[in-house]
Design an enzyme around this catalytic site. Sequence first.
Site, short mmCIF file in Angstrom:
data_model
loop_
_atom_site.label_atom_id
_atom_site.label_comp_id
_atom_site.label_asym_id
_atom_site.label_seq_id
_atom_site.Cartn_x
_atom_site.Cartn_y
_atom_site.Cartn_z
N GLY A 1 0.83 -1.19 0.00
CA GLY A 1 0.00 0.00 0.00
C GLY A 1 0.87 1.24 0.00
O GLY A 1 2.03 1.19 0.41
N HIS B 1 -4.47 1.66 7.28
CA HIS B 1 -3.12 2.19 7.41
C HIS B 1 -2.90 3.36 6.45
O HIS B 1 -2.35 4.41 6.83
CB HIS B 1 -2.11 1.06 7.12
CG HIS B 1 -0.68 1.46 7.17
ND1 HIS B 1 0.20 1.00 8.12
CD2 HIS B 1 0.05 2.27 6.36
CE1 HIS B 1 1.40 1.52 7.90
NE2 HIS B 1 1.32 2.30 6.83
N HIS C 1 -2.41 7.80 6.77
CA HIS C 1 -1.39 8.69 6.19
C HIS C 1 -2.00 9.99 5.68
O HIS C 1 -1.33 11.02 5.66
CB HIS C 1 -0.67 7.99 5.03
CG HIS C 1 0.43 7.06 5.46
ND1 HIS C 1 1.48 7.47 6.26
CD2 HIS C 1 0.66 5.76 5.19
CE1 HIS C 1 2.30 6.44 6.46
NE2 HIS C 1 1.82 5.39 5.83
NI NI Z 1 2.67 3.51 5.76
#
Ligand code: NI
Length: 171
Positions: free
Chosen positions: A48, A142, A146
Site C-alpha cells: 500500500g 493504514h 497517512h
Molecule cells: Ni505507511
Amino acid sequence: MAILQVTRHGDPLLTARMEPIGDVTDEIRTLLDDMIDTMRNGETPGVGLAAPQVGRALPIIVAEPPPDHEGTEAVYNGAVVLMNPEIVYATGNTIIEEGCLSCPGVTAEVERPSHIVIKGLDRDGNAVKLEVEGALARIFQHEVDHLHGKFFFDHLNPIKRQLVKARIRRT
Ligand code: NI
C-alpha cells in the site's frame, strides 16, 4: 510509469492532513500510475502507498489486493486505487503486524477493526463504496491514516509508541 521517491518519517507532509480533491485530472491519473509502479517496483516494495509518502499533498491511496480479492470496484491495473477515501463504518477487532515504507525495517503489532466500509472516488472519478475485511481492510486503514498525518505507531499505547519511535530514529 515511473518510480517515485518515498519519503521517510520526519518529512512534514507525513504529519499533515490532506484536503479533498475536486476533479480527477490527467496529472492525478499519472500520479496514480506512478504510485502503483512505486508500490510494486520501488526500492522497498509494499502492499500500500499514500500520496503524501511520495511528496504529494493529495488524498490518494493505492493498495495491492490479496489474490482472493473478488471485488472489481476501484480496481485499476490490478491495484485498488481510491481518492478522497473515507472509512464510514468499522467493526470487529484484530491484531496484525504492520510496517510502513516510510519507516523501513520497523514493525509493530497494531489493533484495529477487522471489517470496514470505505467510500471514495475511483480512477475515473466515480463514487464507489467497498466493504472489505482481512488484509485489504488493514491496508486501507493504514493508508487512510497517512492522509490524516498518522502513522501505525500512533495506535499503540504510549510506552510501546515511544519504543517504536526510538527504533525508527535509529534506522
Ligand atoms: Ni505507511
